[in-house]
Design an enzyme around this catalytic site. Structure first.
Site, mmCIF file in Angstrom:
data_model
loop_
_atom_site.group_PDB
_atom_site.id
_atom_site.type_symbol
_atom_site.label_atom_id
_atom_site.label_comp_id
_atom_site.label_asym_id
_atom_site.label_seq_id
_atom_site.Cartn_x
_atom_site.Cartn_y
_atom_site.Cartn_z
ATOM 1 N N TYR A 1 0.835 -1.203 0.000
ATOM 2 C CA TYR A 1 0.000 0.000 0.000
ATOM 3 C C TYR A 1 0.869 1.251 0.000
ATOM 4 O O TYR A 1 1.802 1.365 0.788
ATOM 5 C CB TYR A 1 -0.908 0.000 1.232
ATOM 6 C CG TYR A 1 -1.767 1.245 1.351
ATOM 7 C CD1 TYR A 1 -2.792 1.490 0.438
ATOM 8 C CD2 TYR A 1 -1.557 2.170 2.373
ATOM 9 C CE1 TYR A 1 -3.573 2.631 0.532
ATOM 10 C CE2 TYR A 1 -2.349 3.313 2.482
ATOM 11 C CZ TYR A 1 -3.353 3.534 1.561
ATOM 12 O OH TYR A 1 -4.125 4.666 1.654
ATOM 13 N N ARG B 1 -12.718 2.169 -21.897
ATOM 14 C CA ARG B 1 -13.791 3.039 -22.400
ATOM 15 C C ARG B 1 -13.235 4.431 -22.677
ATOM 16 O O ARG B 1 -12.099 4.731 -22.316
ATOM 17 C CB ARG B 1 -14.879 3.158 -21.327
ATOM 18 C CG ARG B 1 -14.301 3.752 -20.034
ATOM 19 C CD ARG B 1 -15.330 4.051 -18.967
ATOM 20 N NE ARG B 1 -14.735 4.814 -17.877
ATOM 21 C CZ ARG B 1 -14.124 4.285 -16.833
ATOM 22 N NH1 ARG B 1 -14.011 2.968 -16.714
ATOM 23 N NH2 ARG B 1 -13.602 5.058 -15.896
HETATM 24 C C1 MV4 Z 1 -4.051 1.799 -4.084
HETATM 25 C C2 MV4 Z 1 -3.685 2.889 -3.262
HETATM 26 C C3 MV4 Z 1 -2.457 2.825 -2.635
HETATM 27 N N1 MV4 Z 1 -1.677 1.737 -2.766
HETATM 28 N N2 MV4 Z 1 -3.219 0.751 -4.190
HETATM 29 C C4 MV4 Z 1 -8.446 3.380 -5.150
HETATM 30 C C5 MV4 Z 1 -9.404 2.876 -6.183
HETATM 31 C C6 MV4 Z 1 -8.833 1.630 -6.712
HETATM 32 N N3 MV4 Z 1 -8.965 1.617 -8.112
HETATM 33 C C7 MV4 Z 1 -7.409 1.617 -6.269
HETATM 34 N N4 MV4 Z 1 -7.243 2.649 -5.312
HETATM 35 C C8 MV4 Z 1 -6.070 2.798 -4.632
HETATM 36 N N5 MV4 Z 1 -5.189 1.779 -4.741
HETATM 37 C C9 MV4 Z 1 -2.073 0.728 -3.541
HETATM 38 N N6 MV4 Z 1 -1.279 -0.327 -3.669
HETATM 39 C C10 MV4 Z 1 -4.563 3.964 -3.163
HETATM 40 C C11 MV4 Z 1 -5.769 3.905 -3.829
HETATM 41 C C12 MV4 Z 1 -6.623 5.049 -3.645
HETATM 42 C C13 MV4 Z 1 -6.818 5.963 -4.676
HETATM 43 C C14 MV4 Z 1 -6.259 5.791 -5.923
HETATM 44 C C15 MV4 Z 1 -6.459 6.692 -6.923
HETATM 45 C C16 MV4 Z 1 -7.234 7.811 -6.676
HETATM 46 C C17 MV4 Z 1 -7.827 8.014 -5.455
HETATM 47 C C18 MV4 Z 1 -7.636 7.092 -4.445
HETATM 48 C C19 MV4 Z 1 -8.223 7.312 -3.192
HETATM 49 C C20 MV4 Z 1 -8.014 6.391 -2.211
HETATM 50 C C21 MV4 Z 1 -7.237 5.269 -2.432
#
Ligand code: MV4
Length: 444
Positions: free
Chosen positions: A202, A291
């Site tokens: 993460y 898309r």
């Molecule tokens: C993550 C991350 C941090 N580390 N993966 C949010 C939606 C989903 N598609 C994946 N997401 C995230 N994945 C890892 N390994 C943080 C997010 C995330 C996030 C990502 C893009 C835009 C906004 C976000 C808001 C919260 C968490």
């Protein structure tokens, strides 16, 4: 080229597709639910067909009705827009079986990229960087625990069938892992009918940077640079811009070339987006969207390529007329999503728009299907307009966006225009210091 396209969508994107079709000399068929009879996409299409009652599942998601509408109107292609059936492998498959061109990738590619664990595996195999974690789904909480020890906490559990944050859990200690695994799995199962989870390292405060891809049916794949979409709340993007203020020219080229490698490895032949997390100078594959996206206009502004036209031409089998080396970034562009929402509670604010005065002038584009007298239905999403500006520099865009927001008058419903104005004055935003955590400290 197609003679007639049915647009399986509503709102601003349905209109956006109509504009592209008109410029290409293609006839259009609008479909609408009962409550959308007075919508502009219905007015401006050459033909229109009612496909059912207000709830999406009975109308805009009703494959049988959509195919019937395409058959009675003799449409030779369907444009799905974004949302609704735009990433339904089943819909693409049914279109195919009925000899209607689905304007998008093959059903097989949609299914592959729709499974986030499989998509990650595919991209990794193509040499696209990914975050350390499980190779595909983890079967048990114990297996997840082992993997978490290996990559180190914090880790994140994600639903293979997910996207957009559902069935996702951040896990900071081994004590929390078992419960998080059960909860995320249950949520994934109830939301998607598939409880599979994968695990990865993460990142606390990454940026969301995505690359626009365009392919054709002759094996050409190019990228149209990146968009920075870090300003989001509850997995809904609020502000997007291109290019990203975070990247150097060297990083930009590497990111673009990497995205093209990933897309080419699956034989991608239409418009699409590869999303990355960007942290400390490195980028990692997150998801691929198969898309056209809401935020495509910022890319159109910096490349002067009409993405919807390009998508339609590619679907019709035409060869791309430009090569990667012909493309360069011209200026900067920024988009604010204007939503019908309560600015304090961030809840939807449907209702009748009584006044609707959109800004204009140099470098301002407003993509909307709203007008004075239009009723924002509670049945659909709350996007009422996309305010998109372009300028020579990011600074020019900021000033232009401010003046445009200030002269955008919407009465009768509440909107997030005041929130956008505040963000335009935020010191971090002005400095381009963005991350997916940006909105957490924002209440209004
Ligand atoms: C993550 C991350 C941090 N580390 N993966 C949010 C939606 C989903 N598609 C994946 N997401 C995230 N994945 C890892 N390994 C943080 C997010 C995330 C996030 C990502 C893009 C835009 C906004 C976000 C808001 C919260 C968490």
């Amino acid at each position: 080229m197609f003679r007639k396209i049915l647009i399986a969508n509503r709102g601003e994107i349905a209109l956006r597709v109509i504009w592209a079709c008109k410029e290409l000399g293609i006839k259009t068929v609008a479909v609408h639910s009962d409550v959308d009879i007075d919508s502009l996409h219905v007015r401006f299409a050459d033909e229109n067909i009612c496909i059912g009652p207000a709830p999406s599942r009975d109308s805009y998601l009703n494959i049988t009705n959509l195919i019937a509408a395409a058959e009675v109107s003799n449409a030779d292609a369907i444009h799905p827009g974004y949302g609704f059936l735009s990433e339904s492998a089943e819909f693409a498959q049914v279109c195919d079986a009925c000899n209607i061109t689905f304007i998008g990738p093959s059903a097989q590619t949609i299914a592959l990229m729709g499974n986030k664990a499989e998509a990650k595996r595919t991209m990794k195999a193509a040499g696209v960087p990914v975050l350390p974690g499980s190779d595909g789904p983890v079967a048990t909480a114990d297996e997840a625990k082992e993997m978490a020890e290996e990559v180190g906490y914090p880790v994140i559990l994600k639903a293979s069938a997910g996207g957009g944050g559902k069935g996702m859990r951040v896990v900071r200690t081994k004590e929390e892992l078992e419960t998080a695994f059960q909860m995320a799995g249950a949520e994934a199962n109830s939301s998607f009918g598939n409880g599979d989870l994968y695990l990865e390292k993460y990142l606390e405060e990454p940026r969301h940077i995505e690359v626009q891809i365009l392919g054709d049916k002759h094996g050409n794949v190019i990228h149209l640079f990146e968009r920075e979409c870090s300003i989001q709340r509850r997995h809904q993007k609020l502000i997007e811009e291109a290019p990203s203020p975070a990247l150097s020219e060297i990083q930009r080229r590497e990111l673009g070339e990497t995205a093209v490698r990933g897309a080419a490895s699956v034989g991608y032949y239409t418009a699409g987006t590869i999303e990355f997390l960007y942290d400390k100078g490195k980028f990692y594959f997150m998801e691929m969207n198969t898309r056209i996206q809401v935020e495509h206009p910022v890319t159109e502004n910096i490349t002067n390529i009409d993405l919807v036209k390009a998508q339609i031409m590619a679907a019709a089998g035409e060869k791309m007329t430009y090569k990667q080396k012909d493309l360069k970034i011209a200026g900067h562009s920024m988009e604010c999503r204007i939503n019908a929402e309560d600015p304090i509670r961030f809840t939807p604010s449907p209702g009748k728009i009584t006044t609707f005065c959109t800004p204009g002038g140099p470098g301002v584009r407003v993509d909307t299907a709203a007008y004075a007298g239009y009723f924002v239905s509670p049945h659909y999403d709350s996007l009422v307009a996309k305010l998109v500006v372009r300028g020579h520099t990011r600074g020019d865009c900021l000033m232009r966006m401010k003046r445009a927001l200030e002269s955008f008058v919407v009465e009768g419903i509440k909107t997030n225009i005041p929130m956008h104005l505040k963000i335009m004055d935020d010191e971090d935003f002005k400095a381009g210091k963005l991350s997916t955590k940006f909105m957490e400290r924002y209440l209004v």
